[in-house]
Write a protein that holds these residues in place. Structure first.
Motif, mmCIF file in Angstrom:
data_model
loop_
_atom_site.group_PDB
_atom_site.id
_atom_site.type_symbol
_atom_site.label_atom_id
_atom_site.label_comp_id
_atom_site.label_asym_id
_atom_site.label_seq_id
_atom_site.Cartn_x
_atom_site.Cartn_y
_atom_site.Cartn_z
ATOM 1 N N SER A 1 -5.324 12.803 3.422
ATOM 2 C CA SER A 1 -3.892 12.894 3.111
ATOM 3 C C SER A 1 -3.067 12.011 4.041
ATOM 4 C CB SER A 1 -3.417 14.342 3.146
ATOM 5 O OG SER A 1 -3.624 14.907 4.411
ATOM 6 N N VAL A 2 -3.420 11.919 5.300
ATOM 7 C CA VAL A 2 -2.701 11.045 6.228
ATOM 8 C C VAL A 2 -2.906 9.582 5.832
ATOM 9 C CG1 VAL A 2 -2.650 10.201 8.620
ATOM 10 C CG2 VAL A 2 -2.673 12.653 8.161
ATOM 11 N N LYS A 3 -4.126 9.202 5.478
ATOM 12 C CA LYS A 3 -4.395 7.837 5.031
ATOM 13 C C LYS A 3 -3.594 7.502 3.776
ATOM 14 C CE LYS A 3 -7.414 5.282 6.132
ATOM 15 N NZ LYS A 3 -7.418 4.057 6.894
ATOM 16 N N TYR A 4 -3.457 8.458 2.883
ATOM 17 C CA TYR A 4 -2.692 8.244 1.653
ATOM 18 C C TYR A 4 -1.208 8.059 1.969
ATOM 19 C CZ TYR A 4 -0.397 9.183 -2.778
ATOM 20 O OH TYR A 4 0.412 9.099 -3.875
ATOM 21 N N ILE A 5 -0.684 8.872 2.863
ATOM 22 C CA ILE A 5 0.744 8.828 3.175
ATOM 23 C C ILE A 5 1.126 7.517 3.857
ATOM 24 C CG2 ILE A 5 2.509 9.873 4.670
ATOM 25 C CD1 ILE A 5 1.235 12.586 3.994
ATOM 26 N N ILE A 6 0.282 7.001 4.731
ATOM 27 C CA ILE A 6 0.642 5.784 5.460
ATOM 28 C C ILE A 6 0.125 4.514 4.795
ATOM 29 C CG2 ILE A 6 0.815 6.979 7.676
ATOM 30 C CD1 ILE A 6 -1.906 5.798 8.415
ATOM 31 N N ASN A 7 -0.431 4.606 3.617
ATOM 32 C CA ASN A 7 -0.948 3.440 2.894
ATOM 33 C C ASN A 7 0.205 2.504 2.525
ATOM 34 O OD1 ASN A 7 -2.099 1.598 1.178
ATOM 35 N ND2 ASN A 7 -3.194 3.123 -0.033
ATOM 36 N N PRO A 8 0.162 1.238 2.976
ATOM 37 C CA PRO A 8 1.265 0.314 2.698
ATOM 38 C C PRO A 8 1.445 0.002 1.211
ATOM 39 C CG PRO A 8 -0.357 -0.702 4.163
ATOM 40 C CD PRO A 8 -0.845 0.659 3.836
ATOM 41 N N LYS A 9 0.375 -0.027 0.450
ATOM 42 C CA LYS A 9 0.514 -0.296 -0.989
ATOM 43 C C LYS A 9 1.252 0.842 -1.683
ATOM 44 C CE LYS A 9 -2.934 -3.659 -1.675
ATOM 45 N NZ LYS A 9 -3.102 -4.672 -2.616
ATOM 46 N N ARG A 10 1.055 2.060 -1.224
ATOM 47 C CA ARG A 10 1.788 3.190 -1.790
ATOM 48 C C ARG A 10 3.269 3.059 -1.456
ATOM 49 N NH1 ARG A 10 4.160 7.769 -0.722
ATOM 50 N NH2 ARG A 10 3.862 7.586 1.502
ATOM 51 N N LYS A 11 3.568 2.610 -0.246
ATOM 52 C CA LYS A 11 4.962 2.402 0.141
ATOM 53 C C LYS A 11 5.604 1.314 -0.717
ATOM 54 C CE LYS A 11 4.555 3.820 4.956
ATOM 55 N NZ LYS A 11 4.690 3.392 6.353
ATOM 56 N N LEU A 12 4.844 0.271 -1.028
ATOM 57 C CA LEU A 12 5.340 -0.808 -1.879
ATOM 58 C C LEU A 12 5.652 -0.283 -3.280
ATOM 59 C CD1 LEU A 12 5.764 -3.953 -2.134
ATOM 60 C CD2 LEU A 12 3.470 -3.973 -3.107
ATOM 61 N N GLU A 13 4.736 0.497 -3.844
ATOM 62 C CA GLU A 13 4.953 1.052 -5.183
ATOM 63 C C GLU A 13 6.131 2.021 -5.201
ATOM 64 O OE1 GLU A 13 1.145 2.695 -6.072
ATOM 65 O OE2 GLU A 13 0.242 0.719 -6.418
ATOM 66 N N GLY B 1 13.495 -3.333 -8.085
ATOM 67 C CA GLY B 1 12.508 -2.940 -9.075
ATOM 68 C C GLY B 1 11.581 -4.046 -9.531
ATOM 69 N N VAL B 2 11.742 -5.243 -8.989
ATOM 70 C CA VAL B 2 10.896 -6.382 -9.365
ATOM 71 C C VAL B 2 9.902 -6.623 -8.243
ATOM 72 C CG1 VAL B 2 10.853 -8.805 -10.038
ATOM 73 C CG2 VAL B 2 12.830 -7.391 -10.615
ATOM 74 N N ARG B 3 8.647 -6.822 -8.600
ATOM 75 C CA ARG B 3 7.618 -7.089 -7.609
ATOM 76 C C ARG B 3 7.276 -8.580 -7.626
ATOM 77 N NH1 ARG B 3 2.109 -3.807 -7.619
ATOM 78 N NH2 ARG B 3 2.485 -2.995 -5.566
ATOM 79 N N PHE B 4 7.377 -9.183 -6.454
ATOM 80 C CA PHE B 4 7.057 -10.592 -6.271
ATOM 81 C C PHE B 4 5.805 -10.704 -5.414
ATOM 82 C CE2 PHE B 4 11.643 -10.363 -6.812
ATOM 83 C CZ PHE B 4 11.873 -11.352 -7.754
#
Length: 132
Positions: free
Chosen positions: A20-32, A59-62
């Protein structure tokens, strides 16, 4: 036997906490999450030139591809190509939005020449010609 069950339960709880900690601090999740919330977020590993960076804005991903080259003082990122995979998401963005993104990229890579891929490149050229 009871100790073995307790040990397995303890290991399972520790694994769940770790996951759960790995999921919370995942940068790709923060990006999404930033993309869903239409916020600005810059995901980049500046130490690794081979890894592309990702930006989300309104809302646009580059995605940006970095190229290493020689500057006057050292080897650095000298060229960047930026594009979006979902062209229809560009609806509503203005020249000022792209200038903001360019400034954010230039802040991180001051020696780089920034090029936008189609259709953003054509849009910026047209709006530049109108301003001239």
């Amino acid at each position: 036997m009871l100790w073995l069950i307790r040990l397995v339960l303890l290991i399972l709880i520790l694994y769940l906490l770790y996951s759960s900690v790995k999921y919370i601090i995942n940068p790709k999740r923060k990006l999404e999450l930033a993309q869903e919330q239409k916020r600005f977020y810059f995901l980049d590993d500046q130490e690794n030139v081979r890894k592309n960076f990702h930006i989300t804005y309104k809302g646009v991903r580059f995605e940006g591809e970095k190229y290493l080259g020689a500057t006057e003082k050292a080897f650095d990122v000298v060229s960047i190509f930026v594009w979006t995979k979902n062209v229809s998401s560009l609806k509503g963005l203005t020249r000022e939005d792209f200038e903001y993104l360019q400034n954010e990229i230039k802040e991180r890579y001051p020696n780089a020449k920034l090029d936008w891929k189609s259709p953003i490149h054509e849009f910026l050229q047209k709006s530049q010609q109108k301003n001239d």
